[in-house]
Design an enzyme around this catalytic site. Structure first.
Site, PDB file in Angstrom:
ATOM      1  N   GLU A 163      27.662 -23.093 -14.012  1.00  0.00           N
ATOM      2  CA  GLU A 163      27.142 -22.063 -13.093  1.00  0.00           C
ATOM      3  C   GLU A 163      26.798 -20.729 -13.760  1.00  0.00           C
ATOM      4  OE1 GLU A 163      29.959 -21.874  -9.866  1.00  0.00           O
ATOM      5  OE2 GLU A 163      29.787 -24.013  -9.459  1.00  0.00           O
ATOM      6  N   GLU A 270      28.492 -33.451  -8.356  1.00  0.00           N
ATOM      7  CA  GLU A 270      29.442 -33.003  -7.325  1.00  0.00           C
ATOM      8  C   GLU A 270      28.889 -33.285  -5.932  1.00  0.00           C
ATOM      9  OE1 GLU A 270      30.743 -28.946  -7.985  1.00  0.00           O
ATOM     10  OE2 GLU A 270      30.834 -29.212 -10.157  1.00  0.00           O
TER      11      GLU A 270
HETATM   12  O1  G3I Z   1      46.955 -25.382  -5.784  1.00  0.00           O
HETATM   13  C1  G3I Z   1      47.026 -24.292  -4.837  1.00  0.00           C
HETATM   14  C2  G3I Z   1      48.194 -24.475  -3.951  1.00  0.00           C
HETATM   15  O2  G3I Z   1      49.370 -24.402  -4.717  1.00  0.00           O
HETATM   16  C3  G3I Z   1      48.150 -23.393  -2.871  1.00  0.00           C
HETATM   17  O3  G3I Z   1      49.182 -23.590  -1.962  1.00  0.00           O
HETATM   18  C4  G3I Z   1      46.825 -23.407  -2.124  1.00  0.00           C
HETATM   19  C5  G3I Z   1      46.696 -22.283  -1.111  1.00  0.00           C
HETATM   20  O4  G3I Z   1      45.354 -21.907  -0.900  1.00  0.00           O
HETATM   21  O5  G3I Z   1      45.792 -23.255  -3.065  1.00  0.00           O
HETATM   22  C6  G3I Z   1      45.766 -24.284  -4.023  1.00  0.00           C
HETATM   23  O6  G3I Z   1      44.712 -24.093  -4.903  1.00  0.00           O
HETATM   24  C7  G3I Z   1      43.424 -24.299  -4.392  1.00  0.00           C
HETATM   25  C8  G3I Z   1      42.776 -25.428  -5.203  1.00  0.00           C
HETATM   26  O7  G3I Z   1      41.435 -25.575  -4.811  1.00  0.00           O
HETATM   27  C9  G3I Z   1      43.477 -26.774  -5.026  1.00  0.00           C
HETATM   28  O8  G3I Z   1      43.386 -27.179  -3.697  1.00  0.00           O
HETATM   29  C10 G3I Z   1      42.635 -23.023  -4.547  1.00  0.00           C
HETATM   30  O9  G3I Z   1      43.156 -22.055  -3.677  1.00  0.00           O
HETATM   31  C11 G3I Z   1      41.180 -23.258  -4.237  1.00  0.00           C
HETATM   32  O10 G3I Z   1      40.444 -22.102  -4.569  1.00  0.00           O
HETATM   33  C12 G3I Z   1      40.664 -24.414  -5.071  1.00  0.00           C
HETATM   34  O11 G3I Z   1      39.330 -24.672  -4.690  1.00  0.00           O
HETATM   35  C13 G3I Z   1      38.582 -25.431  -5.589  1.00  0.00           C
HETATM   36  C14 G3I Z   1      37.355 -24.612  -6.008  1.00  0.00           C
HETATM   37  O12 G3I Z   1      36.476 -25.397  -6.801  1.00  0.00           O
HETATM   38  C15 G3I Z   1      37.755 -23.401  -6.840  1.00  0.00           C
HETATM   39  O13 G3I Z   1      38.298 -23.816  -8.063  1.00  0.00           O
HETATM   40  C16 G3I Z   1      38.144 -26.708  -4.888  1.00  0.00           C
HETATM   41  O14 G3I Z   1      39.278 -27.538  -4.679  1.00  0.00           O
HETATM   42  C17 G3I Z   1      37.106 -27.456  -5.733  1.00  0.00           C
HETATM   43  O15 G3I Z   1      36.565 -28.521  -4.985  1.00  0.00           O
HETATM   44  C18 G3I Z   1      35.982 -26.511  -6.095  1.00  0.00           C
HETATM   45  O16 G3I Z   1      35.078 -27.218  -6.927  1.00  0.00           O
HETATM   46  C19 G3I Z   1      33.935 -26.471  -7.366  1.00  0.00           C
HETATM   47  C20 G3I Z   1      33.621 -26.935  -8.778  1.00  0.00           C
HETATM   48  O17 G3I Z   1      34.753 -26.733  -9.605  1.00  0.00           O
HETATM   49  C21 G3I Z   1      32.392 -26.200  -9.332  1.00  0.00           C
HETATM   50  N1  G3I Z   1      31.260 -26.333  -8.433  1.00  0.00           N
HETATM   51  C22 G3I Z   1      31.501 -25.951  -7.050  1.00  0.00           C
HETATM   52  C23 G3I Z   1      32.692 -26.725  -6.483  1.00  0.00           C
HETATM   53  C24 G3I Z   1      32.932 -26.380  -5.027  1.00  0.00           C
HETATM   54  O18 G3I Z   1      33.313 -25.024  -4.911  1.00  0.00           O
END
Ligand code: G3I
Length: 387
Positions: A163, A270
């Site tokens: 990105e 994705e």
């Molecule tokens: O692991 C913590 C957990 O301990 C906590 O209780 C909870 C509370 O919000 O958060 C958890 O972490 C979250 C994590 O996903 C695992 O579920 C984060 O807050 C959340 O921000 C994170 O979101 C991920 C996001 O990327 C940001 O990294 C999504 O799962 C994931 O699907 C998403 O994937 C991205 C790709 O990497 C890049 N392209 C876009 C795509 C969608 O946004």
């Protein structure tokens, strides 16, 4: 339908697919996506920690049955692997690699260099100042060498930079600490470090929204420049976070053609299809309490109505039609999550909604879209060989 406890999702899929097939025999085709698409491209899925470390075994069994590649959804991001200077935690990432090895699947590393999910310390220098270019390049090199080096020969390819393109404005690259501190050549360096750490790994540039004409043209320009400078780039990842009616199939097709025209591979990295009402273009931070409570923006909490289920089935059918037509260019299609309960789209752009974006529902049952995709793959195998 009540599912007896001995029927794992894997068994269930086999029974349902087998039951709906016209006859047994070689022409009937394989029962899983990974076999149905074996001649065309890798079929991948993004998995969470619990799906690979044995905590959610039903999901693990289903993923292994259906898919030939996995991408750790979050467990190889910088903040997960290297939260503090000098401190690495490879436990969850190792679980993905072990799971893939046990189940004869490929692992895709996601993502080495990204403006998001990178701890603040990475960009900090001495005395409250930002890191210098040299400091940041050194950190980039150390991180890439540590991570890619650990999984050398085990991860087939890496999203080296994720990105980097801007969504609007005159600049090709987005304003990020990587670009501000190192300069526009930060991508070239990242690819060089990755190549040093694993001479065999495939190296990808990954981004979303490449179906948009402006962003795509900028992407082509960016990657052409890198190739001209001798950067070793194997493929582009088009993330493909789609909606039911956006983008057009035409734009999806143009995207594949424009990037494959550079002589590199194209991957769908994705894929998911958001079925919920859109709320416009305002950022997540602008979401009001009223919107979060507005039930008209979250209409399918007790299941997807047949009409929308059918639209979703058709959308996946059409997309895989395009992907199969361009199978000579496409090397992998990865779905961004195994089941609807796991999807990031339940929390974006409005947290706490009930989306239905993937091929399996929250109970891990295959949806009509799954059977349609499977059928597409099976049909593509029965055609006479291309000349
Ligand atoms: O692991 C913590 C957990 O301990 C906590 O209780 C909870 C509370 O919000 O958060 C958890 O972490 C979250 C994590 O996903 C695992 O579920 C984060 O807050 C959340 O921000 C994170 O979101 C991920 C996001 O990327 C940001 O990294 C999504 O799962 C994931 O699907 C998403 O994937 C991205 C790709 O990497 C890049 N392209 C876009 C795509 C969608 O946004």
């Amino acid at each position: 339908m009540m599912i007896p406890p001995f029927l794992t999702p894997a068994v269930l899929v086999m029974l349902v697919v087998g039951g709906s097939a016209p006859s047994r025999g070689a022409e009937r085709g394989p029962l899983a996506l990974r076999q149905a698409f074996a001649d065309a491209f890798l079929m991948g899925v993004a998995l969470s920690t619990s799906q690979v470390n044995g905590t959610n075994d039903r999901a693990g069994v289903l993923a292994a049955q259906q898919f030939s590649a996995i991408t750790p959804e979050n467990d190889m991001k910088w903040e997960a692997l290297n939260p503090l200077p000098g401190q690495y935690d490879f436990k969850a990432a190792d679980a993905h690699v072990g799971f893939a090895a046990r189940n004869n699947m490929n692992v895709i590393g996601h993502a080495l260099i990204w403006h998001s999910q990178t701890p603040a310390w990475v960009f900090q220098g001495r005395e409250g100042k930002p890191a210098t270019r040299d400091e940041l390049l050194n950190r980039m090199q150390a991180h890439i060498h540590a991570v890619v080096g650990r999984y050398k020969g085990k991860v087939i390819g890496w999203d080296v930079v994720n990105e980097a393109l801007s969504d609007s404005g005159p600049d090709i690259l987005r304003d990020s600490p990587w670009r501000r501190i190192i300069g526009d050549d930060f991508l070239d360096h990242a690819f060089r470090f990755a190549r040093e750490a694993d001479p065999q790994a495939e190296l990808y540039y990954n981004d979303y929204g490449l179906e948009d004409e402006r962003k795509r043209a900028n992407g082509v320009k960016l990657l052409r420049g890198m190739l001209d400078r001798g950067v070793q780039l194997t493929a582009v990842g088009t993330q493909s976070h789609f909606q039911l009616d956006y983008p057009s199939l035409d734009a999806v097709e143009k995207t594949i053609l424009d990037f494959s025209g550079l002589g590199i591979g194209v991957m769908v990295t994705e894929l998911d299809v958001d079925v919920l009402p859109s709320r416009g273009t305002a950022g997540v931070a602008d979401i009001s309490r009223r919107e979060m409570a507005d039930k008209s923006l979250d209409p399918y909490t007790s299941g997807l109505p047949d009409g929308i289920q059918e639209k979703l089935r058709q959308r996946y059918t059409d997309l895989f039609g395009v992907y199969l037509r361009h199978r000579a260019a496409i090397t992998r299609v990865t779905i961004w999550g195994l089941d609807d309960g796991q999807s990031w789209l339940n929390d974006f752009p409005i947290p706490g909604r009930t989306n239905h974006a993937l091929l399996f529902d929250r109970a891990l049952n295959p949806k009509p879209a799954f059977f349609a995709v499977l059928q597409k793959g099976q049909a593509s195998r029965t055609r006479p060989p291309r000349r």
